[in-house]
Design a protein around this motif. Sequence first.
Motif, short mmCIF file in Angstrom:
data_model
loop_
_atom_site.label_atom_id
_atom_site.label_comp_id
_atom_site.label_asym_id
_atom_site.label_seq_id
_atom_site.Cartn_x
_atom_site.Cartn_y
_atom_site.Cartn_z
N ALA A 44 62.50 -8.53 28.11
CA ALA A 44 63.34 -9.28 27.53
C ALA A 44 62.55 -10.00 26.07
CB ALA A 44 63.75 -10.59 28.19
N LEU A 45 61.28 -9.96 26.00
CA LEU A 45 60.66 -10.72 24.83
C LEU A 45 60.93 -9.67 23.55
CD1 LEU A 45 58.88 -12.86 23.50
CD2 LEU A 45 57.04 -11.75 24.48
N THR A 46 60.60 -8.59 23.62
CA THR A 46 60.66 -7.63 22.73
C THR A 46 62.20 -7.72 22.17
OG1 THR A 46 59.03 -6.21 23.42
CG2 THR A 46 60.22 -5.06 21.78
N LEU A 47 62.93 -7.68 23.08
CA LEU A 47 64.45 -7.52 22.48
C LEU A 47 64.92 -8.82 21.91
CD1 LEU A 47 66.18 -5.96 25.80
CD2 LEU A 47 65.45 -4.86 23.84
N TRP A 48 64.31 -9.85 22.29
CA TRP A 48 64.58 -11.14 21.57
C TRP A 48 63.82 -11.33 20.26
CZ3 TRP A 48 67.58 -14.94 21.40
CH2 TRP A 48 67.14 -16.58 20.54
N LEU A 49 62.64 -10.78 20.06
CA LEU A 49 62.14 -11.06 18.80
C LEU A 49 62.74 -9.89 17.73
CD1 LEU A 49 58.16 -10.64 20.17
CD2 LEU A 49 59.45 -12.70 19.02
N GLU A 50 63.39 -8.79 18.45
CA GLU A 50 64.21 -7.99 17.47
C GLU A 50 65.33 -8.65 16.86
OE1 GLU A 50 65.74 -3.64 17.20
OE2 GLU A 50 65.23 -4.32 19.16
N HIS A 51 65.96 -9.13 17.81
CA HIS A 51 67.41 -9.70 17.73
C HIS A 51 67.23 -11.06 16.76
CE1 HIS A 51 71.33 -11.59 18.42
NE2 HIS A 51 70.61 -12.62 18.60
N GLN A 52 66.10 -12.03 17.10
CA GLN A 52 65.99 -13.08 16.42
C GLN A 52 65.14 -13.08 14.85
OE1 GLN A 52 67.67 -16.05 17.30
NE2 GLN A 52 66.69 -17.42 16.12
N GLY A 95 43.89 -6.04 28.87
CA GLY A 95 44.51 -4.88 29.23
C GLY A 95 46.01 -4.98 28.98
N THR A 96 46.54 -6.09 29.13
CA THR A 96 47.92 -6.33 28.59
C THR A 96 48.11 -6.51 26.97
OG1 THR A 96 48.21 -7.77 30.45
CG2 THR A 96 49.70 -8.08 28.83
N VAL A 97 46.91 -6.92 26.48
CA VAL A 97 47.05 -7.09 24.98
C VAL A 97 47.08 -5.66 24.11
CG1 VAL A 97 45.83 -7.82 22.83
CG2 VAL A 97 46.17 -9.24 24.73
N ILE A 98 46.01 -4.79 24.81
CA ILE A 98 45.81 -3.57 23.96
C ILE A 98 46.79 -2.25 24.37
CG2 ILE A 98 43.26 -4.14 23.73
CD1 ILE A 98 42.64 -2.13 25.56
N GLY A 99 47.25 -2.70 25.51
CA GLY A 99 48.16 -1.53 26.04
C GLY A 99 49.48 -1.07 24.98
N PRO A 100 50.41 -1.86 24.84
CA PRO A 100 51.51 -1.14 24.35
C PRO A 100 51.36 -1.36 22.69
CG PRO A 100 52.23 -2.99 25.81
CD PRO A 100 50.88 -2.92 25.90
N PRO A 101 50.71 -2.22 21.93
CA PRO A 101 50.47 -1.90 20.62
C PRO A 101 49.66 -0.74 20.16
CG PRO A 101 49.99 -4.45 21.19
CD PRO A 101 50.28 -3.40 22.57
N VAL A 102 48.51 -0.60 20.98
CA VAL A 102 47.81 0.40 20.69
C VAL A 102 48.19 1.67 21.08
CG1 VAL A 102 45.52 1.63 21.28
CG2 VAL A 102 45.52 -0.99 21.00
N GLY A 103 49.35 1.92 22.10
CA GLY A 103 49.80 3.09 22.40
C GLY A 103 50.59 3.40 21.24
N GLY A 104 51.48 2.53 21.02
CA GLY A 104 52.43 2.65 19.66
C GLY A 104 51.78 3.37 18.56
N ALA A 130 56.34 -6.98 17.49
CA ALA A 130 56.60 -7.81 18.74
C ALA A 130 55.11 -7.55 19.57
CB ALA A 130 57.67 -7.12 19.70
N GLY A 131 54.57 -6.65 19.36
CA GLY A 131 53.46 -6.35 20.36
C GLY A 131 52.16 -7.44 19.51
N LEU A 132 52.09 -7.62 18.42
CA LEU A 132 51.37 -8.71 17.91
C LEU A 132 51.74 -10.09 18.22
CD1 LEU A 132 50.88 -7.22 14.39
CD2 LEU A 132 49.18 -6.96 16.18
N VAL A 133 53.27 -10.42 18.38
CA VAL A 133 53.55 -11.81 18.63
C VAL A 133 53.02 -11.85 20.06
CG1 VAL A 133 55.59 -13.10 19.16
CG2 VAL A 133 55.28 -11.87 16.93
N PHE A 134 53.24 -10.71 21.01
CA PHE A 134 52.89 -10.93 22.39
C PHE A 134 51.58 -11.55 22.59
CE2 PHE A 134 54.11 -9.69 26.62
CZ PHE A 134 52.90 -9.54 27.18
N LEU A 135 50.87 -11.29 21.83
CA LEU A 135 49.41 -11.98 21.70
C LEU A 135 49.27 -13.44 21.95
CD1 LEU A 135 47.29 -9.94 18.79
CD2 LEU A 135 47.53 -9.31 21.28
N GLY A 136 50.31 -13.96 21.46
CA GLY A 136 50.44 -15.42 21.80
C GLY A 136 50.65 -15.96 23.01
N ALA A 137 50.90 -15.03 24.08
CA ALA A 137 51.25 -15.13 25.29
C ALA A 137 49.98 -14.97 26.24
CB ALA A 137 52.28 -14.69 25.98
N VAL A 138 49.22 -13.89 25.60
CA VAL A 138 48.10 -13.55 26.22
C VAL A 138 46.52 -14.22 25.90
CG1 VAL A 138 46.89 -11.28 26.68
CG2 VAL A 138 49.44 -11.46 26.60
N VAL A 139 46.45 -14.21 24.51
CA VAL A 139 45.06 -14.84 24.16
C VAL A 139 44.75 -16.13 24.75
CG1 VAL A 139 43.86 -15.59 21.90
CG2 VAL A 139 45.47 -13.41 22.00
#
Length: 470
Positions: free
Chosen positions: A288-296, A156-165, A304-313
């Motif tokens: 914070a993670l999305t902001l950090w990925l955009e900044h860095q 649920g955490t994985v598919i939410g924001p990326p699929v919604g966007g 950012a949503g795809l990178v977020f998979l690294g924390a969830v998978v």
Amino acid sequence: MKGKPPFLLGLRSSTAFITLTVGLGVMTDLAGYGLIVPVVPFRLAALGYDEIGSKTGWLVTAYAAGLIVSSPPIAWLGAKFRSRRTPLILGILFMMGGIILFMETASFAAMVVSRILQGISGTALWTLGLSLIVDSVPEERVGQVMGQVMIGFSVGTVIGPPVGGVLYERMGYRAPFVFALCLLFVDLVLRMVLIEKHVALKWVRSGVDVPGFEAPGYVAPTSPAAPSIPLDSNAPPSKAQKKEEEENKPVPSQLSALLSMMVNPRAMTAFVLTLFYGIVLGGTLDTALTLWLEHQYGLNSLGAGLVFLGAVVPSFVASPLAGWGSDKIGAKLIAVGGIILSIPAYSLLIIPGPLPLFIFFLVLFGFSMSMFLTPVTHDLSIVVSQTPGLPATAAYGMFNMAFSLGAFIGPIIAGQVINALEIRRGWILLCALSSGLSAVLLPPAIVWLGGPLKRGKKDEVTTEEAAVEA
């Protein structure tokens, strides 16, 4: 019982089907939340509202408020009425109504109401759904099944924001809402056809054959574990006789049991760890993670949503593994191992480097977080079984409140830190704070989680068996 048993009784009351229903409910709850979140700012702007950031924050707060405020009454109702199925169905209807209201309204006040309705639905799922697992599974398998349910949390955490966007960009404003409603419809069907174990047990005891049936306290007549009556009247009482004697003892009131839980260090340690998990998930990750990925790394919301998979998978492996390990060796070692791993994992996220290296560190972080959430849910089921008169809904209602409170204050903390220090220094401070809090929580987890540490004290069953052999 008279009459014909329900159609497909064995399947509809099986542990696998109940686990699938609760796990899918967890997935749809988090996916329904995540699908809508990326759309909110654009919807408010399209309707002509100003102060978009502030209003978006109020809508997030309304969801969390619905979770927190509804936890005590839903826990009370769950303790008063045995059925979990009916309130779970009502809960998902609240979620569907909230999503439809949000999709169609232009009133900000109605949007707030819709988010509160969604929060109430989430409380019903987490409080009653996890209680349904405890009601359905023998104690020695609760951890394993809880680990399987928590896969739904990850999905649920994985598919939410990326699929919604993606749905919003490609198919328009209503697409994420319609997709969420489709998921909820499937979830509703499963909840409607589910048969609870206490209902199925009446049919089993009336002579209906249900292969592989299991329930807490139920022993199949042909099972080698079925208790036998000792021929020697001087023989020590069997486990079944001991259990019957315990059940015949006066049961304390639910209020007394609740007070006992609130002063139980084992339970309070589990709640504090859950609060911490909510703070980290809502603050460090969601905010914070999305902001950090955009900044860095210059990533947009989809990247950012795809990178977020690294924390969830990693939780696809870690959650079932942690559940299995909790059943075999107890929650303490598994949870403590996860906390110890999380301390350096937070610090590694600070290190600047190529994106693949950051994703690797994020995988370690996700694995460590999953390793202590599942043992916490397992350990609460043990607290329930060891506290006479304590309903499972009370324990998991507190669990839901702790997580919701953490998810409520986490974004506030992260937002204030980032606004005060800017993104880079704010990210470093948030990771350092998370690492420090993990270190602070480690000693109480070692001492209390999974039961207090014991030195030189033999297990009661072992001592009695030794006396019999002598």
